[in-house]
Motif scaffolding. Structure first.
Motif, mmCIF file in Angstrom:
data_model
loop_
_atom_site.group_PDB
_atom_site.id
_atom_site.type_symbol
_atom_site.label_atom_id
_atom_site.label_comp_id
_atom_site.label_asym_id
_atom_site.label_seq_id
_atom_site.Cartn_x
_atom_site.Cartn_y
_atom_site.Cartn_z
ATOM 1 N N THR B 5 0.830 -1.202 0.000
ATOM 2 C CA THR B 5 0.000 0.000 0.000
ATOM 3 C C THR B 5 0.864 1.251 0.000
ATOM 4 O OG1 THR B 5 -1.679 -1.192 1.254
ATOM 5 C CG2 THR B 5 -1.826 1.202 1.228
ATOM 6 N N ARG B 6 1.914 1.203 0.770
ATOM 7 C CA ARG B 6 2.854 2.324 0.833
ATOM 8 C C ARG B 6 3.376 2.688 -0.548
ATOM 9 N NH1 ARG B 6 6.386 4.670 5.010
ATOM 10 N NH2 ARG B 6 8.133 5.206 3.656
ATOM 11 N N TYR B 43 -1.676 6.852 8.276
ATOM 12 C CA TYR B 43 -1.099 5.692 8.948
ATOM 13 C C TYR B 43 0.337 5.461 8.482
ATOM 14 C CZ TYR B 43 -0.272 0.926 10.436
ATOM 15 O OH TYR B 43 0.274 -0.199 11.002
ATOM 16 N N HIS B 44 0.574 5.572 7.188
ATOM 17 C CA HIS B 44 1.897 5.231 6.660
ATOM 18 C C HIS B 44 2.865 6.400 6.663
ATOM 19 C CE1 HIS B 44 1.213 1.088 5.317
ATOM 20 N NE2 HIS B 44 -0.009 1.471 4.957
ATOM 21 N N PHE B 45 2.353 7.612 6.572
ATOM 22 C CA PHE B 45 3.269 8.754 6.433
ATOM 23 C C PHE B 45 3.073 9.835 7.495
ATOM 24 C CE2 PHE B 45 2.689 6.841 2.252
ATOM 25 C CZ PHE B 45 3.999 6.610 1.873
ATOM 26 N N GLY B 46 1.918 9.902 8.091
ATOM 27 C CA GLY B 46 1.717 10.877 9.158
ATOM 28 C C GLY B 46 0.981 12.123 8.725
ATOM 29 N N SER B 47 1.294 12.605 7.518
ATOM 30 C CA SER B 47 0.607 13.805 7.031
ATOM 31 C C SER B 47 0.829 13.929 5.530
ATOM 32 C CB SER B 47 1.126 15.057 7.739
ATOM 33 O OG SER B 47 2.428 15.361 7.288
ATOM 34 N N LYS B 48 0.113 14.847 4.922
ATOM 35 C CA LYS B 48 0.270 15.062 3.486
ATOM 36 C C LYS B 48 1.666 15.602 3.162
ATOM 37 C CE LYS B 48 -1.935 17.379 -0.428
ATOM 38 N NZ LYS B 48 -2.766 18.518 -0.862
ATOM 39 N N ASP B 49 2.163 16.491 4.009
ATOM 40 C CA ASP B 49 3.499 17.053 3.779
ATOM 41 C C ASP B 49 4.579 15.979 3.817
ATOM 42 O OD1 ASP B 49 3.564 20.252 3.823
ATOM 43 O OD2 ASP B 49 1.930 19.554 5.082
#
Lengths: 213, 213
Positions: B5-6, B43-49
DNA sequence: GCCTGTTTCAAACGTTTGTTTGAATTATCC
DNA sequence: GGATAATTCAAACAAACGTTTGAAACAGGC
């Protein structure tokens, strides 16, 4: 003072669009800066998109007309140098920068728009730029007859890339910028023309011309 | 398939950011394209940035390391030509384009970012680019000792402008692009190097060198 | 002074945005 | 196979956005 608000809105929008981009700039930020009511944008321009177009129209029309006039004036005489064609295209926009902080903001916005532009604005800019770019290409092609049309188009493309990038004022690590550009447009113009003229005049590639030592 | 998914998220984000820009791309558009749930990004990255930074990190790290390796390899030998330095810088990124549609999307995003980038991303890109740009400048300065440091920096700036503009794929009226670039990176590389090498090698300006006929 | 058209204003509208939550599902290990 | 951790999911959150509205303030002509 009926359309005084109109001008203030254009100035504020121009500054904020140039600094933060179109979508990142809210109408509330614009109207606050212009000391106007939020609804003023829709009253005077109809929508945010039309405000952006108005910002461009205000200066781009006269800018490109001046470019066309200079190019036309060139061709009345005899043979034309690459440097003269470049000057005819660059100098009007550089003069806008010299004219004041608002002009500098506009050129920054202009440089940004060449890459940034959304679908809708692209069509608008195309209509504005097509005549001057075609004329530019035609004049340049006559000055550089040794280049195939496609090769000429690519070099023109590179040229516009340099200009857009420079106008946009892309900040790069360790790059000059802030110190130099402000108030020293003559030096910048000479640097630009020197760099671009020899690039345009370079022999056609055809075969590979040179490689690693 | 835990981080499958990542990868799909990174691919989708890369494509959409390159096509429409960062702010114009919603997380919902990304997760839909990646066939993932909306919350998967956080979940995988924390935020859009942080997703954006991850998109850059994935490819930029190896890209700039390859550039540095090539530049270092150059300096072990004798004198170095401008063409060789340019090739060392450009070829790795052009190879990315050749590698497939994802690589092409990334270079487009990369070109865009040089102008588009917001405050936060700028710092990130600066950290990534500083080493390779400094090395690039140093090597080039040794090859062109006749240039003052400031003049050299400007010509480097112009060079990066051409590359950013070309990678970003700025669509201009009547310009080539779609037809040529796809699948013909060799021709493009030669055109770029031909144009840039002579520009970098041009004599210093000092006084005015030439003017309108 | 009144009337007509222009301009401003505060308030609200409906969407869309990034982000959070808590339960449901799936994988991993012993 | 049951316990534990990793991942997915539907639903909701508050905030910000462009846009609309209708009344208030102002303008100039007669």
């Amino acid at each position: 003072m009926e359309d005084d608000t109109r001008q203030r809105l254009l100035d504020a929008a121009e500054a904020l669009f140039a600094e933060h981009g179109f979508v990142e700039t809210s109408l509330r930020a614009i109207t606050t800066r212009a000391r106007a009511n939020l609804a003023a944008v829709h009253y005077h321009f109809g929508s945010k998109d039309e405000l952006l177009r108005a910002v461009f129209t205000r200066r781009l029309k006269v800018l490109n007309e001046e470019r066309l006039a200079r190019l036309a004036a060139l061709e009345t005489g005899g043979p034309v140098t690459v440097e003269a064609v470049l000057t005819a295209f660059i100098e009007p926009s550089l003069r806008l920068r010299r004219a004041g902080v608002q002009g500098e903001r506009f050129t920054r916005l202009l440089g940004r728009a060449q890459i940034d532009a959304s679908e809708a604005l692209r069509d608008f800019l195309r209509d504005q730029y097509t005549p001057v770019l075609e004329r530019f290409q035609r004049t340049l092609g006559r000055t550089l007859p040794q280049l195939q049309p496609e090769e000429l188009r690519w070099r023109l493309y590179f040229t516009l890339g340099v200009l857009s990038f420079t106008y946009a004022g892309a900040r790069l690590p360790q790059m000059p910028f802030a110190a130099r550009v402000a108030g020293d447009e003559e030096w910048l113009l000479r640097q630009l023309i020197q760099f671009l003229a020899v690039g345009l005049r370079a022999p056609p590639v055809g075969e590979k011309t040179e490689e690693a030592a």
